[in-house]
Design an enzyme around this catalytic site. Structure first.
Site, PDB file in Angstrom:
ATOM      1  N   GLU A 113       0.845  -1.212   0.000  1.00 28.35           N
ATOM      2  CA  GLU A 113       0.000   0.000   0.000  1.00 28.35           C
ATOM      3  C   GLU A 113       0.877   1.258   0.000  1.00 28.35           C
ATOM      4  O   GLU A 113       0.571   2.239  -0.683  1.00 28.35           O
ATOM      5  CB  GLU A 113      -0.945  -0.021   1.210  1.00 28.35           C
ATOM      6  CG  GLU A 113      -1.966  -1.146   1.103  1.00 28.35           C
ATOM      7  CD  GLU A 113      -2.966  -1.183   2.239  1.00 28.35           C
ATOM      8  OE1 GLU A 113      -2.528  -1.272   3.407  1.00 28.35           O
ATOM      9  OE2 GLU A 113      -4.180  -1.138   1.973  1.00 28.35           O
ATOM     10  N   GLU A 133      -3.590 -10.092   3.672  1.00 29.00           N
ATOM     11  CA  GLU A 133      -4.817  -9.758   4.420  1.00 29.00           C
ATOM     12  C   GLU A 133      -5.887 -10.823   4.186  1.00 29.00           C
ATOM     13  O   GLU A 133      -6.617 -11.203   5.103  1.00 29.00           O
ATOM     14  CB  GLU A 133      -5.367  -8.397   3.966  1.00 29.00           C
ATOM     15  CG  GLU A 133      -4.537  -7.202   4.407  1.00 29.00           C
ATOM     16  CD  GLU A 133      -3.448  -6.821   3.407  1.00 29.00           C
ATOM     17  OE1 GLU A 133      -3.030  -7.676   2.595  1.00 29.00           O
ATOM     18  OE2 GLU A 133      -3.011  -5.659   3.456  1.00 29.00           O
TER      19      GLU A 133
HETATM   20  C1  1HE Z   1       6.684  -9.183  11.722  1.00 28.04           C
HETATM   21  C2  1HE Z   1       5.987  -8.983  10.495  1.00 28.04           C
HETATM   22  C3  1HE Z   1       4.789  -8.231  10.540  1.00 28.04           C
HETATM   23  C4  1HE Z   1       7.744 -10.164  10.087  1.00 28.04           C
HETATM   24  N1  1HE Z   1       4.389  -7.752  11.737  1.00 28.04           N
HETATM   25  N2  1HE Z   1       6.244  -8.673  12.862  1.00 28.04           N
HETATM   26  N3  1HE Z   1       2.017  -8.899   6.745  1.00 28.04           N
HETATM   27  C5  1HE Z   1       2.186 -10.231   6.630  1.00 28.04           C
HETATM   28  O1  1HE Z   1       1.299 -11.029   6.880  1.00 28.04           O
HETATM   29  C6  1HE Z   1       3.576 -10.691   6.284  1.00 28.04           C
HETATM   30  C7  1HE Z   1       4.195 -11.381   7.465  1.00 28.04           C
HETATM   31  N4  1HE Z   1       5.615 -11.649   7.291  1.00 28.04           N
HETATM   32  C8  1HE Z   1       6.098 -12.674   6.535  1.00 28.04           C
HETATM   33  O2  1HE Z   1       5.390 -13.371   5.846  1.00 28.04           O
HETATM   34  C9  1HE Z   1       7.577 -12.914   6.608  1.00 28.04           C
HETATM   35  O3  1HE Z   1       8.074 -12.292   7.782  1.00 28.04           O
HETATM   36  C10 1HE Z   1       8.394 -12.395   5.388  1.00 28.04           C
HETATM   37  C11 1HE Z   1       8.079 -13.265   4.175  1.00 28.04           C
HETATM   38  C12 1HE Z   1       8.113 -10.942   5.101  1.00 28.04           C
HETATM   39  C13 1HE Z   1       9.923 -12.512   5.720  1.00 28.04           C
HETATM   40  O4  1HE Z   1      10.220 -13.825   6.142  1.00 28.04           O
HETATM   41  P1  1HE Z   1      11.568 -14.113   6.969  1.00 28.04           P
HETATM   42  O5  1HE Z   1      11.674 -15.604   7.126  1.00 28.04           O
HETATM   43  O6  1HE Z   1      12.703 -13.390   6.334  1.00 28.04           O
HETATM   44  O7  1HE Z   1      11.367 -13.398   8.396  1.00 28.04           O
HETATM   45  P2  1HE Z   1      10.523 -13.885   9.668  1.00 28.04           P
HETATM   46  O8  1HE Z   1      11.308 -14.893  10.459  1.00 28.04           O
HETATM   47  O9  1HE Z   1       9.151 -14.292   9.284  1.00 28.04           O
HETATM   48  O10 1HE Z   1      10.387 -12.546  10.505  1.00 28.04           O
HETATM   49  C14 1HE Z   1      11.473 -11.978  11.199  1.00 28.04           C
HETATM   50  C15 1HE Z   1      10.892 -11.228  12.376  1.00 28.04           C
HETATM   51  O11 1HE Z   1      10.047 -10.185  11.896  1.00 28.04           O
HETATM   52  C16 1HE Z   1      10.003 -12.114  13.237  1.00 28.04           C
HETATM   53  O12 1HE Z   1      10.072 -11.629  14.572  1.00 28.04           O
HETATM   54  P3  1HE Z   1      11.034 -12.355  15.665  1.00 28.04           P
HETATM   55  O13 1HE Z   1      10.816 -11.541  16.914  1.00 28.04           O
HETATM   56  O14 1HE Z   1      10.534 -13.781  15.743  1.00 28.04           O
HETATM   57  O15 1HE Z   1      12.430 -12.271  15.123  1.00 28.04           O
HETATM   58  C17 1HE Z   1       8.610 -11.822  12.715  1.00 28.04           C
HETATM   59  O16 1HE Z   1       7.588 -12.046  13.664  1.00 28.04           O
HETATM   60  C18 1HE Z   1       8.732 -10.351  12.407  1.00 28.04           C
HETATM   61  N5  1HE Z   1       7.760  -9.924  11.406  1.00 28.04           N
HETATM   62  N6  1HE Z   1       6.675  -9.607   9.501  1.00 28.04           N
HETATM   63  C19 1HE Z   1       5.107  -7.971  12.856  1.00 28.04           C
HETATM   64  N7  1HE Z   1       4.082  -7.963   9.447  1.00 28.04           N
HETATM   65  C20 1HE Z   1      -3.065  -0.824   6.726  1.00 28.04           C
HETATM   66  S1  1HE Z   1      -3.530  -2.368   6.862  1.00 28.04           S
HETATM   67  C21 1HE Z   1      -2.298  -3.339   6.198  1.00 28.04           C
HETATM   68  C22 1HE Z   1      -2.584  -4.778   6.554  1.00 28.04           C
HETATM   69  C23 1HE Z   1      -1.372  -5.647   6.359  1.00 28.04           C
HETATM   70  O17 1HE Z   1      -0.310  -5.191   6.037  1.00 28.04           O
HETATM   71  S2  1HE Z   1      -1.611  -7.306   6.636  1.00 28.04           S
HETATM   72  C24 1HE Z   1      -0.150  -8.067   6.092  1.00 28.04           C
HETATM   73  C25 1HE Z   1       0.827  -8.267   7.213  1.00 28.04           C
END
Ligand code: 1HE
Length: 257
Positions: A113, A133
């Site tokens: 976005e 989402e």
């Molecule tokens: C996060 C977030 C996040 C990672 N919020 N903490 N977005 C999503 O649903 C995408 C979610 N993220 C992923 O699918 C993956 O993280 C990735 C593909 C982007 C990257 O994967 P990877 O293996 O490199 O990293 P990871 O191990 O998943 O994440 C590393 C850390 O970042 C981990 O935290 P840690 O404390 O365990 O190290 C994750 O929890 C954290 N992390 N993404 C919070 N999104 C205005 S409305 C908009 C609505 C949306 O955007 S919904 C989509 C949300």
């Protein structure tokens, strides 16, 4: 320049403002603090800046909304949260300078976005686009339903949300997500090159492209054509336009090719 957030770095280099989302340990997930910092930065572009480049630290542009902040919200709180995103992203799209986004890795959910609110997108080969989402049981709230159908069409956006489809960088160019594809590690150089070119334009032209063209696209034909005529007449009467036309006619301006 002072940072507006721990996770947002701002660096002015002559006419170009670099804005970097710097939270790689959380894949540049966008917290409320970060979205407000983006709003603050794009609401107060320093004098002398002619174009901005928005990019992310680390391998991912942004993993979207910080899901750890998604607590139990009332309906009204949810509305306010989404409207906060709208305000911030409107400051990017309808601010004072064009914004070039440089994309890498995840450009998903709210990250997509934010990218869609920028004026031009350069995607490195590593970029992928998704709207998780649909899978998280929520709906887009940062303007995607308005901006993405204009880039890729409603059917493609619905498909991404219904099925969780992930689009890779190359396909993303063909679909309209990005206008440029860069090799890994080359996106920022290409983004800067484009930003420098944009900075050379007459300010009135950049204003028309940022503020008038999208309004024309949203208008009915007769209002759109009238807006176009008004904008054309204003632009051509500016001293800068007259100088540029004279430069061309007298052989001083660069030709197209
Ligand atoms: C996060 C977030 C996040 C990672 N919020 N903490 N977005 C999503 O649903 C995408 C979610 N993220 C992923 O699918 C993956 O993280 C990735 C593909 C982007 C990257 O994967 P990877 O293996 O490199 O990293 P990871 O191990 O998943 O994440 C590393 C850390 O970042 C981990 O935290 P840690 O404390 O365990 O190290 C994750 O929890 C954290 N992390 N993404 C919070 N999104 C205005 S409305 C908009 C609505 C949306 O955007 S919904 C989509 C949300």
């Amino acid at each position: 320049m002072a940072d507006k957030s721990t996770f947002l770095e701002v660096d002015q280099q002559e006419e170009i403002l670099f804005v970097k989302i710097n939270r790689p340990e959380k894949r540049n997930a966008i917290s409320d603090e970060l979205i407000m910092a983006l709003e603050a930065v794009f609401s107060a572009i320093p004098a002398g800046v002619r174009c901005a480049v928005l990019h992310g630290e680390g391998p991912h542009f942004s993993a979207g909304l910080d899901l750890s902040e998604l607590q139990e919200r009332t309906v009204v709180e949810g509305l306010h949260h989404s409207r906060m995103w709208h305000r911030a992203l409107d400051r990017i799209q309808f601010g004072t300078v064009p914004v070039v986004a440089v994309l890498t890795g995840a450009c998903v959910g709210g990250g997509l976005e934010i990218a869609a609110a920028c004026h031009i997108r350069v995607a490195e080969q590593t970029t992928f686009y998704a709207l998780p989402e649909g899978q998280r049981g929520i709906f887009v709230g940062g303007g995607a339903s308005v901006r993405l159908p204009k880039l890729i069409g409603m059917a493609r956006m619905s498909d991404m949300m219904f099925t969780g489809r992930v689009i890779q960088a190359e396909e993303g160019v063909a679909m309209g997500f990005s206008q440029y594809l860069a090799a890994e590690g080359e996106g920022l150089t290409q983004g800067l090159e484009l930003a420098k070119r944009i900075a050379q334009n007459a300010e009135m032209t950049n204003y028309a492209l940022m503020h008038v063209l999208p309004r024309i696209a949203d208008s009915a034909q007769s209002e759109g054509l009238l807006l176009e005529s008004l904008m054309a007449a204003i632009a051509q009467s500016s001293p800068e336009a007259k100088q540029r036309l004279a430069d061309f006619l007298e052989g001083r301006a660069k030709k197209i090719v």
